[in-house]
Write a protein that holds these residues in place. Structure first.
Motif, short mmCIF file in Angstrom:
data_model
loop_
_atom_site.label_atom_id
_atom_site.label_comp_id
_atom_site.label_asym_id
_atom_site.label_seq_id
_atom_site.Cartn_x
_atom_site.Cartn_y
_atom_site.Cartn_z
N HIS A 165 -38.28 -63.29 -87.72
CA HIS A 165 -37.71 -62.64 -88.99
C HIS A 165 -36.74 -61.59 -89.09
N VAL A 166 -37.44 -60.81 -88.57
CA VAL A 166 -37.31 -59.46 -88.79
C VAL A 166 -36.57 -59.15 -87.36
N LYS A 167 -36.62 -59.60 -86.32
CA LYS A 167 -36.20 -59.25 -85.61
C LYS A 167 -35.36 -60.27 -84.84
N VAL A 168 -34.91 -61.18 -85.36
CA VAL A 168 -34.44 -62.58 -84.69
C VAL A 168 -32.79 -61.98 -84.29
N ALA A 169 -32.27 -63.06 -82.93
CA ALA A 169 -31.21 -62.22 -82.51
C ALA A 169 -30.78 -60.88 -81.95
N VAL A 281 -29.84 -60.99 -91.10
CA VAL A 281 -29.88 -61.86 -90.56
C VAL A 281 -28.94 -62.96 -91.63
N ARG A 282 -28.19 -63.62 -90.66
CA ARG A 282 -27.40 -65.09 -91.31
C ARG A 282 -26.93 -66.01 -90.82
N PRO A 283 -26.61 -66.67 -91.56
CA PRO A 283 -26.37 -68.25 -90.75
C PRO A 283 -25.98 -68.46 -89.28
N GLU A 284 -25.17 -67.79 -88.58
CA GLU A 284 -24.14 -67.57 -87.89
C GLU A 284 -25.11 -67.20 -86.69
N HIS A 285 -26.40 -66.68 -86.77
CA HIS A 285 -27.34 -66.11 -85.72
C HIS A 285 -28.21 -67.08 -86.09
N SER A 286 -28.22 -68.47 -86.21
CA SER A 286 -29.10 -69.47 -86.10
C SER A 286 -27.89 -71.20 -85.22
N TRP A 287 -28.48 -71.49 -84.27
CA TRP A 287 -27.84 -72.66 -84.24
C TRP A 287 -27.93 -73.81 -84.96
N ASN A 288 -27.33 -73.94 -85.79
CA ASN A 288 -27.47 -75.05 -86.46
C ASN A 288 -26.99 -76.60 -86.20
N GLY A 289 -28.04 -77.80 -86.88
CA GLY A 289 -27.81 -79.43 -86.55
C GLY A 289 -27.98 -79.74 -87.53
N ASP A 290 -27.17 -81.13 -87.72
CA ASP A 290 -27.22 -82.17 -88.96
C ASP A 290 -27.93 -83.42 -88.26
N HIS A 291 -28.27 -83.20 -87.49
CA HIS A 291 -28.72 -84.61 -86.95
C HIS A 291 -29.51 -85.76 -87.81
N LEU A 292 -29.35 -87.04 -87.82
CA LEU A 292 -29.83 -87.28 -89.28
C LEU A 292 -31.77 -87.49 -89.30
N HIS A 308 -32.75 -69.09 -92.68
CA HIS A 308 -33.52 -67.69 -91.35
C HIS A 308 -32.66 -66.72 -92.39
N ALA A 309 -31.76 -67.41 -93.50
CA ALA A 309 -30.73 -66.41 -93.67
C ALA A 309 -31.62 -66.82 -95.56
N TYR A 315 -38.16 -77.73 -97.34
CA TYR A 315 -37.55 -77.85 -96.29
C TYR A 315 -36.43 -78.71 -96.73
N GLN A 316 -36.86 -80.01 -97.95
CA GLN A 316 -36.14 -80.52 -98.51
C GLN A 316 -35.27 -80.15 -98.55
N ALA A 317 -34.59 -78.69 -99.37
CA ALA A 317 -33.93 -77.77 -100.11
C ALA A 317 -32.79 -77.40 -99.02
N LEU A 318 -32.81 -77.52 -97.69
CA LEU A 318 -32.15 -76.73 -96.55
C LEU A 318 -30.69 -77.45 -96.42
N ARG A 319 -29.84 -76.30 -96.63
CA ARG A 319 -28.40 -77.19 -96.66
C ARG A 319 -27.67 -77.21 -95.88
N SER A 320 -26.57 -77.82 -94.72
CA SER A 320 -26.18 -77.33 -93.88
C SER A 320 -24.97 -76.09 -93.91
N CYS A 321 -24.50 -75.45 -92.60
CA CYS A 321 -24.05 -74.07 -93.14
C CYS A 321 -22.32 -74.22 -92.20
N SER A 322 -21.94 -74.44 -92.32
CA SER A 322 -20.57 -74.83 -92.00
C SER A 322 -19.94 -72.84 -91.11
N GLU A 323 -21.06 -72.31 -91.34
CA GLU A 323 -19.96 -70.58 -90.86
C GLU A 323 -21.12 -69.95 -89.26
N ALA A 324 -22.32 -71.50 -89.47
CA ALA A 324 -22.92 -71.15 -88.27
C ALA A 324 -22.60 -72.04 -86.85
#
Length: 387
Positions: A165-169, A281-292, A308-309, A315-324
């Protein structure tokens, strides 16, 4: 502002489906005895065939809780019980699976199939540990260490939280795959680098407290001790012949976990700030997936950008990030693609370059492939910009 009193989680009653994988040995036994012995491999079929197909049929689901519903949703203990139950079920399935391996009338191929089912449970157990290990409650942290023991991956608890989580990406992170690096080149770097990093980080923490590495407070040794205890119990109860199967399911768990690590940050790079420090660390540093379906089975792991942000978010409160950057399919399908490097590169390399508008200087490039990548993509991008 939305009205949280009327907002309902549409996936609330789907989350217990995450328990299908740890329950895999029980389901495999039922199916094998009523349908076909091939179904001892239920865990592999579920994660590598059924879930990808359902993801393709159902498609992505980008819905998430509104801002003012996150706190209430995170405090709802119903969701925690899904992870609390996971670990006891994981171990009930593990010991039942070894009872079957020892005493059921099975061919060698069927035993390998059941080992795959156990290995998938071990891998998703690491995912459950990932969710639990980020939390502050002692119960959840303890369950995380126990969940990691089946795959003998106790160092993940330290390396992921304190190292990754410190060195990601960044090029320094063994769990961030580089552009042009195949899964099979990534594996040794991830296994060795993650283990060494975890040990170094835990040693430093213990030294700050005035302890040496070989101390009972060592988080990694605590989990490894549980792994040894599990192996001892299995051998004592079912015989030495079970030890290779214990090793096999643990290795399968490790391979699946690191394949997931491979896809999560492939080619993405955090650029240093002008003073040389790592950027936030921002949302654009991880690939996002929304497949149910994958998100339900994997406790929203695909919403990795938000994780990561906001690492402490449940887990239940995590949201999709359009900027990722977005995956074209669910994790299950992307892991399958990762095992076929030419197909992976065909699907993912253009997406990495598109994310950075073709600027290779902003991509986390695999050093041994740097010249080849420059020759292949540099000229193509230059020609494209000239037109």
């Amino acid at each position: 502002m939305s009205d949280t009193s009327t907002w309902k989680d549409p996936k609330r009653h789907l989350w217990p489906l995450c328990l299908l994988v740890p329950a895999g040995p029980f389901i495999a036994c039922l199916l094998a005895n009523s349908v076909s012995g091939l179904l001892w491999g239920f865990g592999g079929y579920l994660l590598l065939v059924v879930v990808p197909l359902l993801d393709l049929i159902r498609g992505p689901d980008r819905a998430g809780p509104p801002d003012d519903a996150v706190r209430t949703l995170s405090a709802d203990r119903y969701y925690r019980w899904c992870t609390y139950i996971f670990v006891p079920l994981q171990y009930a399935g593990l010991f039942f699976g070894f009872w079957c391996l020892a005493f059921a009338d099975m061919t060698r191929g069927e035993r390998v199939g059941l080992s795959i089912t156990l290995g998938m449970s071990a891998a998703i157990g690491i995912n459950a540990a990932h969710e639990l290990g980020h939390k502050r409650e002692k119960l959840e942290q303890g369950l995380a260490k126990i969940a990691l023991a089946q795959s003998v991956y106790g160092h993940f608890y330290v390396e992921h939280n304190v190292g990754h989580h410190v060195k990601v990406a960044t090029p320094a992170d063994p769990a961030s795959a580089r552009f042009g690096e195949s899964l099979f080149a990534f594996y040794p770097r991830a296994f060795y680098g993650g283990l060494v990093s975890g040990i170094e980080l835990e040693t430093a923490r213990l030294h700050r407290q005035g302890h040496r590495f070989w101390h009972w407070r060592n988080t990694i040794l605590q989990s490894w001790s549980v792994s040894v205890a599990i192996a001892v119990v299995i051998v004592a109860a079912f015989g030495w012949a079970m030890l290779p199967y214990f090793a096999l399911q643990a290795v399968i768990g490790m391979l699946v976990l690191e394949a997931v690590n491979y896809i999560e940050h492939y080619g993405l790079l955090r650029m240093p700030t002008p003073d040389g420090r790592l950027g936030k660390v921002r949302p654009e540093h991880s690939w996002n997936g929304d497949h149910l379906v994958s998100n339900v089975v994997l406790l929203n792991l695909q919403r990795h950008s938000d994780h990561h942000a906001r690492a402490g978010r449940r887990y239940q409160a995590l949201r999709s990030c359009s900027e990722a950057p977005q995956f074209p399919a669910g994790y299950a399908m992307m892991v399958v693609l990762a095992f076929i490097p030419p197909l992976w590169r065909k699907v993912m390399d253009p997406r990495v370059l598109g994310h950075y508008n073709g600027d290779l200087s902003r991509v986390n490039v695999h050093p041994p492939k740097a010249d080849k990548i420059e020759q292949r993509y540099g000229a193509a991008l230059a020609g494209s910009s000239a037109r």
